[in-house]
Design an enzyme around this catalytic site. Structure first.
Site, short mmCIF file in Angstrom:
data_model
loop_
_atom_site.label_atom_id
_atom_site.label_comp_id
_atom_site.label_asym_id
_atom_site.label_seq_id
_atom_site.Cartn_x
_atom_site.Cartn_y
_atom_site.Cartn_z
N TYR A 150 0.86 -1.20 0.00
CA TYR A 150 0.00 0.00 0.00
C TYR A 150 0.89 1.25 0.00
O TYR A 150 0.67 2.18 -0.78
CB TYR A 150 -0.94 0.00 1.21
CG TYR A 150 -1.79 1.26 1.28
CD1 TYR A 150 -2.74 1.51 0.30
CD2 TYR A 150 -1.59 2.21 2.28
CE1 TYR A 150 -3.49 2.69 0.33
CE2 TYR A 150 -2.34 3.37 2.32
CZ TYR A 150 -3.28 3.61 1.34
OH TYR A 150 -4.01 4.78 1.36
N LYS A 204 1.39 4.31 -2.80
CA LYS A 204 1.24 5.75 -2.53
C LYS A 204 2.57 6.50 -2.74
O LYS A 204 2.57 7.67 -3.12
CB LYS A 204 0.68 5.96 -1.12
CG LYS A 204 -0.79 5.54 -1.00
CD LYS A 204 -1.70 6.35 -1.93
CE LYS A 204 -3.17 6.07 -1.73
NZ LYS A 204 -4.03 6.93 -2.58
C1 8X3 Z 1 -4.62 5.92 4.64
C2 8X3 Z 1 -3.87 6.32 5.83
O1 8X3 Z 1 -2.26 5.62 7.65
O2 8X3 Z 1 -3.87 3.95 6.93
O3 8X3 Z 1 -3.99 6.22 3.45
O4 8X3 Z 1 -2.00 4.53 5.56
S1 8X3 Z 1 -2.97 5.04 6.50
#
Ligand code: 8X3
Length: 247
Positions: A147, A151
């Site tokens: 993830y 990002k």
């Molecule tokens: C979402 C915030 O901190 O769960 O993008 O990655 S976090």
């Protein structure tokens, strides 16, 4: 009236942004997978939502044919909002299909939409792209490797687009929220409501409306002002993993 195309419009930050921008006098092209939710939103703001586009952002052909159906409509502002997390596990334990989904949606989907929208922006001599990143695009945390990688890619795309699109007078903004109370965690934990609720327990997280306000701030700057990068956190959050909770 400026026209904004926004992905992931049917819920969360996307829906809150559609609501705020419609009330602020923008025209919107709202995109998502859930036609019923998009239609319901259009019924609320018929004068400010000119088009609904239904596509799965991870399907290249769907994205291009859907956006090409707009003809030569001018898009002044693109908000690349669609994105999500699937699972929270160490890299060795994580499900490969979860990891693929995050790259397909958060990275490839953003690339497809941007590439499809640019021909509706460049000929008009100006534009603005807002990429919704995350605190996970600034810091890698345990169990979030892919993830975070997706990002971090959004961050690189934001910086790179800002350079490459300079000759076309297109501003590029990255907005990186921390903890936002949406269905983000419910999706990440595949419908496990108690696990999702625990993410936001003991403090006041950001709301989707807080992030929508930040997006509006970025897009309504004067023409000569470019907001490059904004990180937005709850007051009690200091990093991706440091949140002061009262429990
Ligand atoms: C979402 C915030 O901190 O769960 O993008 O990655 S976090």
């Amino acid at each position: 009236m400026q026209t904004v195309l926004i992905t992931g419009a049917s819920s969360g930050i996307g829906k809150a942004t559609v609501t705020l921008l419609a009330a602020s006098g923008y025209n919107l092209v709202i995109c998502g997978r859930n036609t019923d939710a998009l239609s319901a939103l259009q019924q609320l703001y018929p004068g400010n939502i000119s088009h609904i586009l239904q596509f799965d952002i991870s399907k290249k052909d769907e994205v291009f044919s859907s956006i090409q159906s707009l003809g030569d409509l001018r898009i002044d502002i693109l908000i690349n909002n669609a994105g999500n997390a699937h699972g929270l596990a160490t890299f060795d334990q994580a499900d490969i299909t979860d990891l693929e989904a995050m790259i397909d949606i958060n990275v490839k989907g953003l690339i497809y939409v941007s590439k499809a929208v640019l021909p509706l922006m460049i000929p008009y001599g100006s534009g603005h792209i807002v990429n919704i990143s995350s605190i996970a695009g600034k810091q890698v945390y345990l169990n979030g490797t892919t993830y975070c990688a997706s990002k971090f890619a959004v961050e690189a795309l934001t910086q790179g687009m800002r350079i490459d699109l300079l000759p076309h007078n297109i501003k590029v903004t990255g907005i990186a929220p921390g903890a936002v109370a949406t269905n983000f965690s419910l999706v990440r934990f595949k419908g496990d409501q108690s696990r999702a609720d625990a993410v936001y327990e003991g403090y006041t997280p950001l709301s989707a409306e807080d992030v929508a306000n930040t997006i509006l701030f970025a897009i309504r700057q004067p023409e000569h002002v470019q907001i490059a990068d904004l990180t937005v956190l709850p007051s009690v959050q200091a990093s991706a993993v440091h949140i002061s909770r009262k429990v």
